[in-house]
Design a protein around this motif. Structure first.
Motif, short mmCIF file in Angstrom:
data_model
loop_
_atom_site.label_atom_id
_atom_site.label_comp_id
_atom_site.label_asym_id
_atom_site.label_seq_id
_atom_site.Cartn_x
_atom_site.Cartn_y
_atom_site.Cartn_z
N THR A 91 0.87 -1.13 0.11
CA THR A 91 -0.01 -0.09 0.15
C THR A 91 0.87 1.15 -0.12
O THR A 91 2.20 1.05 -0.11
N GLY A 92 0.45 2.51 0.08
CA GLY A 92 0.77 3.72 0.01
C GLY A 92 2.32 3.77 0.78
O GLY A 92 3.35 4.05 0.46
N ALA A 97 8.10 3.22 2.40
CA ALA A 97 9.18 2.49 3.30
C ALA A 97 9.91 1.52 2.65
O ALA A 97 11.08 1.74 2.74
N PHE A 98 9.54 0.91 1.52
CA PHE A 98 10.37 -0.02 0.66
C PHE A 98 11.53 0.86 -0.07
O PHE A 98 12.42 0.68 -0.23
N GLY A 99 10.71 2.04 -0.57
CA GLY A 99 11.78 2.96 -1.20
C GLY A 99 12.97 3.59 -0.63
O GLY A 99 13.97 3.63 -0.80
#
Length: 137
Positions: A91-92, A97-99
């Motif tokens: 999700t957004g 957070a992954f980036g």
């Protein structure tokens, strides 16, 4: 490159286990593509070990191990997200957070590799330390 091959090795191992489970256990037969995936697993693992040994011989271990681990984790996360469609469930805030996590890994790799020394550099500095020095009288 070594970490990318290692990530492919993990991907092949996961695929091989899925193929064995689905084709042999469920269907009762083993397909040719499944056999090729299972045969590729040891080949990719051997190439991975050869590349790791080559890196360890050429560069300082304190540089290779952190860079290898960071690149390996980043590659596995990327391959898993694409191959197993794990990115579809983000999700957004998870995407953000992954980036940020990938950016932190990349910055860490740059910081570690900016101070790297090759084995030749280390050997040259050791040789300079061992040479007899003239004593001024």
């Amino acid at each position: 490159l070594t970490a990318l091959v290692s990530a492919w090795s993990n991907l092949f191992a996961k695929s091989a286990m899925s193929v064995v489970k689905e084709s042999w256990v469920v269907a009762g037969e083993f397909s040719v593509p499944g056999l090729l995936i299972v045969l590729c697993c040891p080949a990719v693992a051997v190439v991975q070990l050869m590349l790791v040994a080559k890196c360890m011989g050429r560069f300082d271990t304190t540089v290779i191990v952190p860079v290898y681990q960071a690149m390996f984790i980043t590659s596995v996360a990327g391959y898993g997200g694409v191959f197993f469609q794990e990115f579809a469930f983000l999700t957004g805030w998870n995407v953000l957070a992954f980036g940020v996590s990938l950016a932190v890994c990349c910055v860490g790799i740059v910081l570690v590799t900016s101070t790297r020394r090759t084995i030749d550099d280390i050997a040259e500095s050791k040789r300079a330390e061992l040479e007899p020095q003239e004593i001024a009288v």
